[in-house]
Scaffold this motif. Structure first.
Motif, mmCIF file in Angstrom:
data_model
loop_
_atom_site.group_PDB
_atom_site.id
_atom_site.type_symbol
_atom_site.label_atom_id
_atom_site.label_comp_id
_atom_site.label_asym_id
_atom_site.label_seq_id
_atom_site.Cartn_x
_atom_site.Cartn_y
_atom_site.Cartn_z
ATOM 1 N N ASP A 2 -54.016 18.171 95.980
ATOM 2 C CA ASP A 2 -54.680 19.004 94.986
ATOM 3 C C ASP A 2 -54.631 20.431 95.511
ATOM 4 N N VAL A 3 -53.722 21.258 94.989
ATOM 5 C CA VAL A 3 -53.377 22.535 95.604
ATOM 6 C C VAL A 3 -53.799 23.720 94.749
ATOM 7 N N THR A 4 -54.382 24.708 95.435
ATOM 8 C CA THR A 4 -54.616 26.023 94.847
ATOM 9 C C THR A 4 -53.942 27.048 95.747
ATOM 10 N N GLY A 5 -53.047 27.827 95.156
ATOM 11 C CA GLY A 5 -52.412 28.925 95.877
ATOM 12 C C GLY A 5 -53.134 30.212 95.563
ATOM 13 N N VAL A 6 -53.275 31.058 96.577
ATOM 14 C CA VAL A 6 -53.969 32.335 96.431
ATOM 15 C C VAL A 6 -53.018 33.441 96.864
ATOM 16 N N ASP A 7 -52.865 34.450 96.027
ATOM 17 C CA ASP A 7 -52.030 35.590 96.400
ATOM 18 C C ASP A 7 -52.622 36.857 95.807
ATOM 19 N N LEU A 8 -52.453 37.949 96.517
ATOM 20 C CA LEU A 8 -52.960 39.240 96.075
ATOM 21 C C LEU A 8 -52.179 39.770 94.876
ATOM 22 N N SER A 9 -50.913 39.421 94.782
ATOM 23 C CA SER A 9 -50.042 39.949 93.743
ATOM 24 C C SER A 9 -50.131 39.143 92.445
ATOM 25 N N PRO A 10 -50.516 39.788 91.342
ATOM 26 C CA PRO A 10 -50.540 39.061 90.070
ATOM 27 C C PRO A 10 -49.142 38.589 89.655
ATOM 28 N N ASP A 11 -48.117 39.329 90.057
ATOM 29 C CA ASP A 11 -46.750 38.925 89.721
ATOM 30 C C ASP A 11 -46.326 37.696 90.515
ATOM 31 N N ALA A 12 -46.774 37.591 91.765
ATOM 32 C CA ALA A 12 -46.497 36.381 92.547
ATOM 33 C C ALA A 12 -47.208 35.194 91.918
#
Length: 160
Positions: free
Chosen positions: A70-80
């Motif tokens: 059950d994965v949640t990815g977090v990134d600062l970039s909205p484009d990523a």
């Protein structure tokens, strides 16, 4: 406090919108070898709740979601986040991607069995690393696992 130098922040604010993934030196469209090994050896198991910090276009997160985590990815970039979301849709996974700062992740305390980091920590400002460690600790359930998947102590100045 910001996790990264201004040159890194400036670069990553637009790189996922402006560049083909094939032109990015760190992108190879394959999950990290250590993550693959941890799935094979049973360290990473279906049903575990995993947070992928600095998930970029989502390659590791989508791979792990396909494996039943059950994965949640977090990134600062909205484009990523947008690219990762599209990648997950193409793969038919339930991986979720959210925009957020790795020093202040918008998820509750003790929400993950596993937190992963691929090529985030080593790009971080030295004075942000302690705060980052505190944030990883906050996100992990007691007895949880932090997997620093890729690290280099030979970073060079940011350039594409």
């Amino acid at each position: 406090m910001t996790a990264f130098t201004q040159s890194w922040t400036d670069t990553f604010s637009s790189v996922y919108a402006d560049e083909s993934l094939a032109k990015l030196s760190w992108f190879n469209a394959s999950p990290g070898l250590e993550l693959i090994k941890r799935v094979i050896d049973g360290t990473l198991k279906p049903g575990q709740r995993l947070i992928d910090l600095g998930s970029g276009p989502g390659v590791d997160a989508v791979f792990l979601s396909v494996q039943g985590l059950d994965v949640t990815g977090v990134d600062l970039s909205p484009d990523a986040v947008a690219r990762a979301t599209r990648w997950a849709e193409l793969a038919g996974t339930d991986a979720e991607f959210i925009q957020g700062d790795v020093l202040d992740v918008p998820l509750p305390d003790s929400s993950a069995d596993v937190v992963t980091d691929s090529f985030v920590f080593h790009n971080m400002r030295d004075d942000a690393r302690s705060r980052y460690a505190d944030e990883v600790h906050r996100l992990l359930k007691p007895g949880g696992l932090f997997l620093l998947n890729s690290f280099s102590d030979k970073m060079v100045a940011c350039s594409l």
